[in-house]
Design an enzyme around this catalytic site. Sequence first.
Site, mmCIF file in Angstrom:
data_model
loop_
_atom_site.group_PDB
_atom_site.id
_atom_site.type_symbol
_atom_site.label_atom_id
_atom_site.label_comp_id
_atom_site.label_asym_id
_atom_site.label_seq_id
_atom_site.Cartn_x
_atom_site.Cartn_y
_atom_site.Cartn_z
ATOM 1 N N GLU A 338 4.823 -2.943 2.004
ATOM 2 C CA GLU A 338 5.281 -1.865 2.899
ATOM 3 C C GLU A 338 6.607 -2.182 3.575
ATOM 4 O OE1 GLU A 338 2.053 -0.862 5.577
ATOM 5 O OE2 GLU A 338 0.678 -0.496 3.924
ATOM 6 N N GLU A 431 -2.862 0.753 -1.454
ATOM 7 C CA GLU A 431 -3.711 0.889 -0.270
ATOM 8 C C GLU A 431 -3.865 2.373 0.000
ATOM 9 O OE1 GLU A 431 -2.641 -0.886 3.466
ATOM 10 O OE2 GLU A 431 -1.957 -2.719 2.505
#
Length: 506
Positions: A338, A431
């Site tokens: 991320e 995710e």
Amino acid sequence: MKRGGRILSIGLAAAMGAAMAGCSAGKDTGQPSGADFVQTTVGIYEAEDAVFSGNVQAANPVKDGYSGTGYVEGFQADADSCTFTVTVPEDGFYDLNFVSASSGGEKHNYVSIDGASAGTVYVEESSFTDSGLTRVYLEAGEHEISLSKYWGWIYLDYLEVLTSEPIDERIYEVTAGLCNPNASDETKRLYSYLCDIYGEKFLSGQYCDTGPNGKEFQVIRKATGKTPAVIGLDFIEYTPSRVEHGSKGIATDIAINFWESGGVVTFCWHWNAPSKYLTGQWYSGFYNDYTNIDLAKIMNGEDTEGYELLMEDIDAIAEQLLILQEAKVPILWRPLHEAGGGWFWWGASGPDAYKQLYILLYERLTNEYGLNNLIWVWNGQDAEWYPGDEYVDIIGEDVYPGEKVYTSQVDTYLNAAMNCSTETKLVYMTENGCIFDPDLARRDGAMWGMWCTWSGEFVAKDVAVYTLSEQYTEEYMLIKAYEDEDVITLEDLPDLKTYEIHKDLK
Ligand code: CA
């Protein structure tokens, strides 16, 4: 994961490059081929004639270049939105182009359709420009389409609704080999399998830091009778600045056991910054807000001690990866995740420093440690952060669209599939909060090779007795997803220890 995580849409998908290798038959969606397709405008809806809420209002039109009689402004507070009533002639896929301008810098805002979250769009230009969401499925008839404040601070001119270009089926045919030419046989076997099922099947995955008997796996088994094919683990507790406080990792043992039981293992690493740089609670030291580490200064040579400390941290994780290699466990390895979001320290110094660290990590683990059991999952979440095809095997996106949102996130999927690599690589939902509905993913062509739901409240309640949490994914959808014929669970996996290696990987 980041609590309250956000997805960042990369922008409109670019046309597929001519670099794609041999086109073979993909799945048949019954759509016209790209060559026959001409994109047409179905409707143009001026923002100044739409319905406003909150602070949104027609602007005194001092900016040039608008369409119609003006544009709207006032996206400042959470309830601020502009809603268009749109009519489409037939069921199908449409692109939504919100022609808008930024009041300064990049601005991301939410799109919803008939009250359901449909994604985010962004605009950076200060003059009116395209800001689109691709491939939104709409049934024939009327729909309420809203643009609402996420970051806010835009001027909205009009919404253009267009027919969508059909998906180029080549995005489902993986052309890339493993980036490490010395990958071990078990790694090649796993990768061969992943490529074989891609475009047709979805691997079910679940983060569970206490292993397959932990609460997340147990509640899934209780609700569905199935076990996720992939376990998500984290090297967080092996990080030196946590070990100093008594942390003791157990993830390596869990990984070996799960692989031995026939499953697939993926690892992330919430890399707690070295103690020297921690400025708040030590256990949150992977968040940029809790550390003053400056990755740019480390990578440009200004902070040589910082460089050495990071190398020591990498050594600590390499030690675990070596144990896994020795046990012949291949890993879907997702470091530095991320990054594009900027909330973790490795993403806080911009894409250049991040890419240098990613490549350094790749080189050190692959070439110095000789780790040949890693399938490299890049999760930078923005094409600008892509380190290069020679360091990436899988493109991962983390997606947290809200609660009980089962849409396919096709816009994010296509951005990842088409805007990063010149080869076709596997694209995974590395995710997620909610699980997507497999029916919607197939319909939209969002053929995520895997989902991997984050732990805790995303599936299990934090109570003594293991109880399913339906805050994000309701039980009926969890059952639907795990029972879907195209969803691979642990029970469905072939023997990966003997799976045939593709001839071009030998
Ligand atoms: Ca206008």
